[in-house]
Enzyme design. Structure first.
Site, short mmCIF file in Angstrom:
data_model
loop_
_atom_site.label_atom_id
_atom_site.label_comp_id
_atom_site.label_asym_id
_atom_site.label_seq_id
_atom_site.Cartn_x
_atom_site.Cartn_y
_atom_site.Cartn_z
N GLU A 20 -6.08 -3.71 -3.84
CA GLU A 20 -6.75 -2.40 -3.91
C GLU A 20 -8.24 -2.55 -3.58
O GLU A 20 -8.82 -1.71 -2.89
CB GLU A 20 -6.59 -1.76 -5.29
CG GLU A 20 -5.15 -1.55 -5.74
CD GLU A 20 -4.28 -0.80 -4.76
OE1 GLU A 20 -4.80 -0.04 -3.93
OE2 GLU A 20 -3.06 -1.00 -4.80
N TRP A 23 -8.64 -2.80 0.11
CA TRP A 23 -8.62 -1.49 0.77
C TRP A 23 -10.00 -0.85 0.75
O TRP A 23 -10.46 -0.26 1.73
CB TRP A 23 -7.63 -0.54 0.08
CG TRP A 23 -6.21 -0.70 0.55
CD1 TRP A 23 -5.17 -1.16 -0.18
CD2 TRP A 23 -5.69 -0.37 1.85
NE1 TRP A 23 -4.03 -1.16 0.60
CE2 TRP A 23 -4.33 -0.69 1.84
CE3 TRP A 23 -6.27 0.13 3.02
CZ2 TRP A 23 -3.51 -0.50 2.95
CZ3 TRP A 23 -5.45 0.32 4.13
CH2 TRP A 23 -4.10 0.01 4.08
N TRP A 51 -4.03 21.62 15.53
CA TRP A 51 -3.83 21.92 14.10
C TRP A 51 -3.65 23.42 13.92
O TRP A 51 -4.22 24.22 14.66
CB TRP A 51 -5.04 21.43 13.29
CG TRP A 51 -5.31 19.97 13.44
CD1 TRP A 51 -6.37 19.40 14.10
CD2 TRP A 51 -4.52 18.87 12.95
NE1 TRP A 51 -6.28 18.02 14.04
CE2 TRP A 51 -5.17 17.67 13.34
CE3 TRP A 51 -3.34 18.79 12.21
CZ2 TRP A 51 -4.66 16.40 13.02
CZ3 TRP A 51 -2.84 17.53 11.89
CH2 TRP A 51 -3.50 16.35 12.30
N ASN A 86 -3.47 7.57 -6.85
CA ASN A 86 -3.41 7.24 -5.42
C ASN A 86 -2.09 7.66 -4.76
O ASN A 86 -2.10 8.20 -3.65
CB ASN A 86 -3.61 5.74 -5.23
CG ASN A 86 -3.61 5.34 -3.77
OD1 ASN A 86 -4.41 5.82 -2.99
ND2 ASN A 86 -2.67 4.48 -3.39
N TRP A 104 -6.69 17.41 8.96
CA TRP A 104 -7.00 16.51 7.85
C TRP A 104 -8.42 16.70 7.33
O TRP A 104 -8.71 16.45 6.16
CB TRP A 104 -6.78 15.04 8.26
CG TRP A 104 -7.55 14.58 9.47
CD1 TRP A 104 -7.17 14.66 10.77
CD2 TRP A 104 -8.86 14.00 9.48
NE1 TRP A 104 -8.15 14.16 11.60
CE2 TRP A 104 -9.19 13.73 10.84
CE3 TRP A 104 -9.79 13.64 8.50
CZ2 TRP A 104 -10.41 13.16 11.22
CZ3 TRP A 104 -10.99 13.07 8.88
CH2 TRP A 104 -11.29 12.84 10.22
N TRP A 127 -7.43 9.89 4.17
CA TRP A 127 -6.96 11.08 4.89
C TRP A 127 -6.49 10.73 6.30
O TRP A 127 -5.46 11.23 6.77
CB TRP A 127 -8.06 12.16 4.93
CG TRP A 127 -7.97 12.99 3.70
CD1 TRP A 127 -8.68 12.84 2.55
CD2 TRP A 127 -7.03 14.06 3.47
NE1 TRP A 127 -8.24 13.76 1.61
CE2 TRP A 127 -7.24 14.52 2.15
CE3 TRP A 127 -6.05 14.67 4.23
CZ2 TRP A 127 -6.49 15.57 1.60
CZ3 TRP A 127 -5.30 15.71 3.68
CH2 TRP A 127 -5.53 16.14 2.37
C1 LIG Z 1 -6.14 10.93 0.76
C2 LIG Z 1 -6.87 9.91 -0.09
C3 LIG Z 1 -8.19 10.15 -0.47
C4 LIG Z 1 -8.87 9.20 -1.27
N1 LIG Z 1 -10.17 9.47 -1.63
C5 LIG Z 1 -10.86 8.55 -2.36
C6 LIG Z 1 -12.21 8.78 -2.74
O1 LIG Z 1 -12.82 9.81 -2.40
N2 LIG Z 1 -12.83 7.83 -3.50
C7 LIG Z 1 -12.21 6.68 -3.89
O2 LIG Z 1 -12.83 5.86 -4.58
N3 LIG Z 1 -10.94 6.42 -3.52
C8 LIG Z 1 -10.25 7.32 -2.78
N4 LIG Z 1 -8.95 7.07 -2.44
C9 LIG Z 1 -8.37 5.75 -2.80
C10 LIG Z 1 -7.61 5.69 -4.15
O3 LIG Z 1 -6.74 6.79 -4.29
C11 LIG Z 1 -8.54 5.64 -5.35
O4 LIG Z 1 -9.52 4.64 -5.17
C12 LIG Z 1 -7.75 5.30 -6.62
O5 LIG Z 1 -6.81 6.31 -6.87
C13 LIG Z 1 -8.68 5.19 -7.78
O6 LIG Z 1 -7.92 5.01 -8.95
P1 LIG Z 1 -8.27 3.84 -9.98
O7 LIG Z 1 -9.74 3.87 -10.23
O8 LIG Z 1 -7.29 3.95 -11.09
O9 LIG Z 1 -8.01 2.58 -9.10
P2 LIG Z 1 -7.05 1.33 -9.21
O10 LIG Z 1 -5.71 1.71 -8.69
O11 LIG Z 1 -7.13 0.67 -10.57
O12 LIG Z 1 -7.76 0.38 -8.14
C14 LIG Z 1 -9.02 -0.27 -8.43
C15 LIG Z 1 -10.09 0.10 -7.41
O13 LIG Z 1 -9.62 -0.32 -6.10
C16 LIG Z 1 -10.05 0.61 -5.12
N5 LIG Z 1 -8.86 1.25 -4.49
C17 LIG Z 1 -7.63 1.39 -5.02
N6 LIG Z 1 -6.78 1.97 -4.15
C18 LIG Z 1 -7.50 2.20 -3.03
C19 LIG Z 1 -7.19 2.78 -1.77
N7 LIG Z 1 -5.96 3.25 -1.46
N8 LIG Z 1 -8.19 2.87 -0.84
C20 LIG Z 1 -9.44 2.43 -1.14
N9 LIG Z 1 -9.79 1.87 -2.33
C21 LIG Z 1 -8.83 1.75 -3.25
C22 LIG Z 1 -10.91 1.62 -5.81
O14 LIG Z 1 -12.26 1.22 -5.76
C23 LIG Z 1 -10.37 1.59 -7.23
O15 LIG Z 1 -11.25 2.12 -8.19
C24 LIG Z 1 -8.24 8.00 -1.65
C25 LIG Z 1 -6.90 7.78 -1.27
C26 LIG Z 1 -6.22 8.72 -0.51
C27 LIG Z 1 -4.80 8.44 -0.10
#
Ligand SMILES: Cc1cc2nc3c(=O)[nH]c(=O)nc-3n(C[C@H](O)[C@H](O)[C@H](O)COP(=O)(O)OP(=O)(O)OC[C@H]3O[C@@H](n4cnc5c(N)ncnc54)[C@H](O)[C@@H]3O)c2cc1C
Length: 195
Positions: A20, A23, A51, A86, A104, A127
């Site tokens: 994560e 990512w 769109w 997520n 999007w 997105w």
């Molecule tokens: C359409 C969409 C929009 C999103 N918008 C944002 C946003 O604006 N800000 C944001 O921080 N994240 C975003 N994410 C990524 C992800 O959904 C969130 O980081 C995650 O849900 C945060 O939950 P958590 O703190 O419990 O993280 P955990 O699941 O515990 O993960 C730990 C950390 O890893 C990082 N992380 C985890 N999953 C992802 C991922 N898929 N992509 C990038 N980083 C990730 C984050 O920094 C997160 O806090 C988005 C994902 C999608 C699909």
């Protein structure tokens, strides 16, 4: 804590958590090297997609009134708390861009307004991943089935019950678009636009 400290801990403790964090870094790197993604598709050909700029449909999505309970649960959680898991972010983003064929960038802007953890690179990357316009190697014909996603990730229906209490009663709206029709329309539209 710094990202380096977290990555070190994750390497010792948990591969999923490390993934994560990767990512997060990946999308930051994409944005830094490709600042045009803020306004445009990472894969330029995808800017040809026509769109549907349907404001009424967009509003139903925003308010969690699509008739697809997992989508509505996610949007209502976002509106009420500023957070969404997520998996559900992926489901609602796929629904908006594929089932409704809405740009999007509209969804991205709505998330930016509502998410307490809003962050430009992850939001934009997430997105564009969902819309198929981004860095993902998966072909555009991956269209999430919201009902199958709910069966898999909300087996007991607890999440839906929490956020959509009227689900299963006459107060809950009918699906705003039929899944099979929407899937085929999305694939056909992408196919024609990409030539
Ligand atoms: C359409 C969409 C929009 C999103 N918008 C944002 C946003 O604006 N800000 C944001 O921080 N994240 C975003 N994410 C990524 C992800 O959904 C969130 O980081 C995650 O849900 C945060 O939950 P958590 O703190 O419990 O993280 P955990 O699941 O515990 O993960 C730990 C950390 O890893 C990082 N992380 C985890 N999953 C992802 C991922 N898929 N992509 C990038 N980083 C990730 C984050 O920094 C997160 O806090 C988005 C994902 C999608 C699909």
């Amino acid at each position: 804590m710094s990202i380096r400290q977290l990555a070190k801990k994750a390497q010792e403790l948990n591969d999923t958590y490390l993934n994560e964090l990767i990512w997060r870094e990946f999308y930051m790197m994409i944005l830094a090297h490709n600042p045009q993604v803020v306004d445009a598709a990472f894969k330029p050909a995808y800017d040809q997609i026509p769109w549907r700029h349907d404001e009424a449909d967009f509003e139903k999505w925003c308010q969690g009134q699509t008739g697809y309970p997992i989508v509505d649960a996610g949007m209502r959680e976002l509106n009420a708390t500023g957070y969404m898991h997520n998996r559900v972010r992926m489901i609602v983003a796929s629904f908006l861009t594929k089932h409704l064929l809405i740009d999007w960038r509209w969804g991205e802007a709505y998330f930016a307004k509502k998410l307490l953890d809003f962050e430009l690179s992850s939001n934009n990357g997430g997105w564009q991943w969902a819309a198929g316009t981004g860095t993902d190697a998966q072909p555009y014909f991956r269209v999430f089935n919201p009902s199958a996603q709910a069966d898999k990730f909300d087996k007991e229906g607890a999440y839906i019950k929490k956020w959509v209490p009227e689900y299963g009663t006459s107060k809950y709206p009918k699906p705003m678009v039929e899944h099979k029709f929407a899937r085929e329309r999305a694939i056909q539209t992408y196919k024609e636009a990409l030539g």
